[in-house]
Enzyme design. Structure first.
Site, PDB file in Angstrom:
ATOM      1  N   ASP A  89       0.803  -1.083   0.176  1.00  0.00           N
ATOM      2  CA  ASP A  89       0.072   0.021  -0.058  1.00  0.00           C
ATOM      3  C   ASP A  89       0.664   1.339  -0.034  1.00  0.00           C
ATOM      4  OD1 ASP A  89      -1.839   2.319   0.691  1.00  0.00           O
ATOM      5  OD2 ASP A  89      -3.072   0.798   1.836  1.00  0.00           O
ATOM      6  N   SER A 119       5.335   8.041 -15.580  1.00  0.00           N
ATOM      7  CA  SER A 119       5.065   9.488 -15.682  1.00  0.00           C
ATOM      8  C   SER A 119       4.047  10.147 -16.494  1.00  0.00           C
ATOM      9  CB  SER A 119       6.638  10.105 -16.127  1.00  0.00           C
ATOM     10  OG  SER A 119       6.479  11.641 -16.250  1.00  0.00           O
ATOM     11  N   SER A 120       3.955  11.076 -16.907  1.00  0.00           N
ATOM     12  CA  SER A 120       2.814  11.822 -17.678  1.00  0.00           C
ATOM     13  C   SER A 120       3.229  12.904 -18.170  1.00  0.00           C
ATOM     14  CB  SER A 120       1.851  11.969 -17.031  1.00  0.00           C
ATOM     15  OG  SER A 120       0.804  12.827 -17.460  1.00  0.00           O
ATOM     16  N   TYR A 146      -2.085  16.403  -9.324  1.00  0.00           N
ATOM     17  CA  TYR A 146      -1.575  15.381 -10.310  1.00  0.00           C
ATOM     18  C   TYR A 146      -0.185  15.939 -10.981  1.00  0.00           C
ATOM     19  CZ  TYR A 146      -1.497  11.787 -13.997  1.00  0.00           C
ATOM     20  OH  TYR A 146      -1.012  10.843 -14.749  1.00  0.00           O
ATOM     21  N   LYS A 180       3.530  14.573 -10.579  1.00  0.00           N
ATOM     22  CA  LYS A 180       4.296  13.976 -11.607  1.00  0.00           C
ATOM     23  C   LYS A 180       5.739  14.716 -11.857  1.00  0.00           C
ATOM     24  CE  LYS A 180       1.646  10.406 -12.539  1.00  0.00           C
ATOM     25  NZ  LYS A 180       2.434   8.868 -12.221  1.00  0.00           N
TER      26      LYS A 180
END
Length: 255
Positions: free
Chosen positions: A63, A141-142, A155, A159
């Site tokens: 978790d 990643s993004s 968010y 990131k």
């Protein structure tokens, strides 16, 4: 298909979506995989699919919000695997989504906990194994790591921090041949994308589902990163949509 026989991998957030597919593709390539979810048994269906295909994997509880327990969870997985060569930090959350003035600071903190601090704790606990085995770390990643988006303050911030963590891993791990990648999988047909569409909060919400990638495409690229074929890209953002990356893969496959 890249050859990962004898490699030992830990994949977080692998109950479904990209994480599940990455675990399955790693096993298909020969790796033994600790398939990690928030609760014991969360990933058993993924493990069963891997076993049915002749692979080796086991369900493992990890978790990302329980920082004090992550170290024990990683060591336990490594003991069962007989070592650890690869960490895939896939676990992540898009919530909370909303205007900055409306966000709950505690929810913002939870996003940072899951997406950054938890990922750090996994790598921190696995560092000794990675040093011994010239290991690799793949952090999901993004494009949000470098491009702010309305409604995604939590968010995007998380990131961006994860990208810097990836670079830090690459620099500090260089002496021991540890490689780290910030892997951008593109827009993939997952539950997270469903939540984004429902929120209707920015331009990503408008992307039709039929334009999304199937999860197996980024999963196969994750195997490529794990194989060593992309070690020269350590510390960098590796975007599945980058034409140069696609050309590199194509050239390697057709040598």
């Amino acid at each position: 298909m890249a050859e990962l026989r004898g490699r030992r991998a830990l994949v977080t957030g692998a109950r479904r979506g990209i994480g599940a597919r990455i675990a399955e593709e790693l096993a298909k390539a020969g790796a033994s995989v600790a398939v990690c979810g928030r609760n014991a048994g969360d990933c058993q269906a993924v493990v069963d699919r891997i076993a049915s295909a002749g692979g080796h994997a086991f369900d493992h509880r990890l978790d990302m919000t329980e920082l004090e327990k992550i170290g024990r969870a990683v060591h336990s997985a490594a003991e069962r695997l007989g070592g650890l060569d690869l960490i895939v930090n896939n676990a992540g959350t898009i919530d909370p989504m909303g205007a900055i003035g409306a966000l709950d600071p505690l929810q913002f903190h939870r996003t940072m906990l899951i997406n950054v601090s938890g990922a750090f704790a996994v790598v921190n606990a696995g560092w000794t194994y990675l040093r011994k085995n010239r290991g690799r770390v793949i952090n999901l990643s993004s494009g949000a790591a470098s491009a702010p988006m309305e409604g995604w303050a939590a968010y995007c911030s998380s990131k961006a921090a994860l990208l810097m963590l990836t670079r830090s891993i690459a620099i500090e791990g260089m002496a021991d041949d540890i490689r780290a990648f910030a892997f951008v999988p593109g827009l993939v047909d997952t539950d997270m994308q469903g939540a984004i569409r429902e929120a209707n909060i920015n331009r990503v919400s408008k992307v039709p589902r039929e334009d999304l990638l199937p999860a197996e495409k980024p999963a196969r690229m994750a195997v490529w990163l794990a194989s060593g074929a992309a070690d020269g890209l350590s510390g960098q953002t590796v975007d599945i949509r980058d034409p140069q990356i696609q050309a590199l893969i194509h050239n390697q496959e057709h040598k």
